[in-house]
Motif scaffolding. Structure first.
Motif, PDB file in Angstrom:
ATOM      1  N   PRO A 172       0.982  -1.206  -0.062  1.00  9.40           N
ATOM      2  CA  PRO A 172      -0.031  -0.012  -0.058  1.00  9.40           C
ATOM      3  C   PRO A 172       1.022   1.299   0.145  1.00  9.40           C
ATOM      4  N   THR A 173       0.290   2.148  -0.467  1.00 12.33           N
ATOM      5  CA  THR A 173       0.902   3.650  -0.567  1.00 12.33           C
ATOM      6  C   THR A 173       0.926   4.247   0.846  1.00 12.33           C
ATOM      7  N   ASN A 174       1.681   5.342   0.846  1.00 12.49           N
ATOM      8  CA  ASN A 174       1.846   6.181   2.250  1.00 12.49           C
ATOM      9  C   ASN A 174       0.361   6.477   2.757  1.00 12.49           C
ATOM     10  N   SER A 175      -0.253   7.131   1.831  1.00  9.88           N
ATOM     11  CA  SER A 175      -1.462   7.797   2.090  1.00  9.88           C
ATOM     12  C   SER A 175      -2.588   6.657   2.599  1.00  9.88           C
ATOM     13  N   HIS A 176      -2.469   5.524   2.075  1.00  9.36           N
ATOM     14  CA  HIS A 176      -3.318   4.303   2.200  1.00  9.36           C
ATOM     15  C   HIS A 176      -3.001   3.892   3.712  1.00  9.36           C
ATOM     16  N   ASN A 177      -1.597   3.568   4.182  1.00 10.27           N
ATOM     17  CA  ASN A 177      -1.303   3.301   5.547  1.00 10.27           C
ATOM     18  C   ASN A 177      -1.616   4.552   6.367  1.00 10.27           C
ATOM     19  N   SER A 178      -1.649   5.530   6.222  1.00  6.80           N
ATOM     20  CA  SER A 178      -2.009   6.943   7.072  1.00  6.80           C
ATOM     21  C   SER A 178      -3.182   6.753   7.454  1.00  6.80           C
ATOM     22  N   ILE A 179      -4.122   6.327   6.409  1.00 11.35           N
ATOM     23  CA  ILE A 179      -5.667   6.215   6.637  1.00 11.35           C
ATOM     24  C   ILE A 179      -6.039   5.063   7.668  1.00 11.35           C
ATOM     25  N   ALA A 180      -5.351   4.002   7.452  1.00 13.81           N
ATOM     26  CA  ALA A 180      -5.458   2.837   8.020  1.00 13.81           C
ATOM     27  C   ALA A 180      -5.100   3.009   9.749  1.00 13.81           C
ATOM     28  N   ALA A 181      -3.802   3.741   9.939  1.00 10.55           N
ATOM     29  CA  ALA A 181      -3.462   4.051  11.173  1.00 10.55           C
ATOM     30  C   ALA A 181      -4.399   5.017  11.963  1.00 10.55           C
ATOM     31  N   LYS A 182      -4.915   6.025  10.958  1.00  9.08           N
ATOM     32  CA  LYS A 182      -5.841   7.117  11.903  1.00  9.08           C
ATOM     33  C   LYS A 182      -6.912   6.189  12.285  1.00  9.08           C
ATOM     34  N   VAL A 183      -7.770   5.570  11.278  1.00  7.80           N
ATOM     35  CA  VAL A 183      -8.960   4.645  11.866  1.00  7.80           C
ATOM     36  C   VAL A 183      -8.508   3.666  12.967  1.00  7.80           C
ATOM     37  N   GLN A 184      -7.380   2.865  12.831  1.00  5.63           N
ATOM     38  CA  GLN A 184      -7.295   2.006  14.011  1.00  5.63           C
ATOM     39  C   GLN A 184      -6.929   2.652  15.194  1.00  5.63           C
ATOM     40  N   ARG A 185      -6.418   3.834  15.214  1.00  4.45           N
ATOM     41  CA  ARG A 185      -6.133   4.553  16.390  1.00  4.45           C
ATOM     42  C   ARG A 185      -7.396   5.180  17.147  1.00  4.45           C
ATOM     43  N   ARG A 186      -8.635   5.471  16.353  1.00  3.81           N
ATOM     44  CA  ARG A 186      -9.912   5.844  16.892  1.00  3.81           C
ATOM     45  C   ARG A 186     -10.501   4.582  17.289  1.00  3.81           C
ATOM     46  N   LEU A 187     -10.540   3.553  16.553  1.00  4.24           N
ATOM     47  CA  LEU A 187     -11.247   2.338  17.000  1.00  4.24           C
ATOM     48  C   LEU A 187     -10.645   1.737  18.404  1.00  4.24           C
ATOM     49  N   TYR A 188      -9.427   1.804  18.642  1.00  8.26           N
ATOM     50  CA  TYR A 188      -8.868   1.462  20.017  1.00  8.26           C
ATOM     51  C   TYR A 188      -9.598   2.294  21.040  1.00  8.26           C
ATOM     52  N   THR A 189     -10.151   3.460  20.905  1.00  9.47           N
ATOM     53  CA  THR A 189     -10.642   3.923  21.795  1.00  9.47           C
ATOM     54  C   THR A 189     -12.015   3.608  22.284  1.00  9.47           C
ATOM     55  N   VAL A 190     -12.531   2.610  21.522  1.00  8.16           N
ATOM     56  CA  VAL A 190     -13.776   2.379  21.973  1.00  8.16           C
ATOM     57  C   VAL A 190     -14.305   0.756  22.193  1.00  8.16           C
ATOM     58  N   ILE A 191     -13.192  -0.019  21.698  1.00  8.41           N
ATOM     59  CA  ILE A 191     -13.399  -1.310  21.450  1.00  8.41           C
ATOM     60  C   ILE A 191     -13.138  -2.050  22.768  1.00  8.41           C
ATOM     61  N   PRO A 192     -13.775  -3.089  23.210  1.00  5.23           N
ATOM     62  CA  PRO A 192     -13.570  -3.899  24.556  1.00  5.23           C
ATOM     63  C   PRO A 192     -12.100  -4.416  24.704  1.00  5.23           C
ATOM     64  N   GLU A 193     -11.695  -4.498  25.795  1.00  4.59           N
ATOM     65  CA  GLU A 193     -10.331  -5.158  25.808  1.00  4.59           C
ATOM     66  C   GLU A 193      -9.846  -6.545  25.302  1.00  4.59           C
ATOM     67  N   ASP A 194     -11.123  -7.118  25.167  1.00  5.66           N
ATOM     68  CA  ASP A 194     -10.997  -8.724  24.608  1.00  5.66           C
ATOM     69  C   ASP A 194     -11.148  -8.712  23.226  1.00  5.66           C
ATOM     70  N   TRP A 195     -10.921  -7.666  22.630  1.00 11.88           N
ATOM     71  CA  TRP A 195     -11.148  -7.274  21.032  1.00 11.88           C
ATOM     72  C   TRP A 195      -9.830  -7.047  20.326  1.00 11.88           C
ATOM     73  N   GLY A 196      -9.743  -7.132  19.298  1.00 15.64           N
ATOM     74  CA  GLY A 196      -8.313  -6.714  18.461  1.00 15.64           C
ATOM     75  C   GLY A 196      -8.659  -6.021  17.182  1.00 15.64           C
ATOM     76  N   ILE A 197      -7.761  -5.313  16.675  1.00 17.88           N
ATOM     77  CA  ILE A 197      -7.832  -4.772  15.383  1.00 17.88           C
ATOM     78  C   ILE A 197      -6.626  -5.224  14.512  1.00 17.88           C
ATOM     79  N   TYR A 198      -6.907  -5.839  13.665  1.00 17.08           N
ATOM     80  CA  TYR A 198      -5.630  -6.743  12.716  1.00 17.08           C
ATOM     81  C   TYR A 198      -5.627  -6.244  11.308  1.00 17.08           C
ATOM     82  N   GLN A 199      -4.270  -6.236  11.195  1.00 20.46           N
ATOM     83  CA  GLN A 199      -4.323  -5.472   9.759  1.00 20.46           C
ATOM     84  C   GLN A 199      -3.786  -6.675   8.566  1.00 20.46           C
ATOM     85  N   THR A 200      -3.279  -7.703   8.872  1.00 21.41           N
ATOM     86  CA  THR A 200      -3.201  -8.893   8.397  1.00 21.41           C
ATOM     87  C   THR A 200      -3.847 -10.081   8.419  1.00 21.41           C
ATOM     88  N   LEU A 201      -4.995 -10.012   8.999  1.00 22.97           N
ATOM     89  CA  LEU A 201      -5.822 -11.125   9.398  1.00 22.97           C
ATOM     90  C   LEU A 201      -6.511 -11.624   7.944  1.00 22.97           C
TER      91      LEU A 201
END
Length: 201
Positions: free
Chosen positions: A47-76
């Protein structure tokens, strides 16, 4: 993007197993994504840099709301045999317990993947808009967020949900610069104005 074509398998049985075996044995350059899309083993570039930047921003926001026993995976990888698919979403939110099973993929079901996020690249936008949209809906994945940097006219973000009869409803669609809200269990608003726009349109 390159593709290795194999005979279209049926959704079940040895043919599907054969395609999965080919997928597992495909030797692609490091960083490339190997998927099965409509029965075809497909290799996508890094992926391009802008693609990775978007993924990182969304992932960071999601981590603020998901339960402790959930994960966010980029290569699953998530398997959808009924659609002859083995997709690797840019992000997949799933309970950690789903990864207790041996192997290198999970089933794309309503109980395994809570949310999938795909960010289009110039080379794969059609797959994300069509085949993956249909595949995730057929599997019953509750929410699919499509961040389409390459949408004609202007980049958009579309949230799909309420899968029924292998079809999603469009819950919301916004242009980059607006906010999009993910309903429960996330209850999260994402500001797409933070997303970079690819320089070459």
């Amino acid at each position: 993007m390159s593709a290795l074509t194999v005979d279209p398998p049926t959704a079940q049985g040895h043919e599907w197993d054969d395609v999965v075996r080919i997928w597992e044995e495909t030797d692609a350059p490091e960083g490339c994504k190997v998927e099965i899309i409509e029965g075809i083993v497909t290799v996508s570039p890094t992926p391009t840099n802008s693609h990775n930047s978007i993924a990182a921003k969304v992932q960071r926001r999601l981590y603020t709301v998901i339960p402790e026993d959930w994960g966010i995976y980029q290569t699953l990888a998530v398997a959808i045999p009924s659609r002859l698919g083995m997709f690797i979403p840019d992000l997949v939110v799933a309970p950690e317990s789903v990864l207790d099973e041996p192997g290198n993929y999970i089933p794309a079901t309503a109980t395994a993947a809570e949310l999938v996020v795909e960010i289009t690249s110039k080379s794969n936008a059609t797959h994300d808009r069509v085949e993956k949209l249909n595949g995730y809906a057929a599997a019953g994945v509750p929410l699919y967020l499509l961040i389409d940097s390459w949408h004609v006219g202007r980049p958009t973000a579309t949230l799909y949900g309420e899968p029924k009869n292998a079809t999603y409803h469009v819950l919301d669609v916004v242009k980059f610069g607006d906010r999009i809200h993910l309903p429960a269990p996330f209850d999260l608003t994402i500001d797409t104005g933070e997303f970079p726009v690819p320089p070459l349109r």
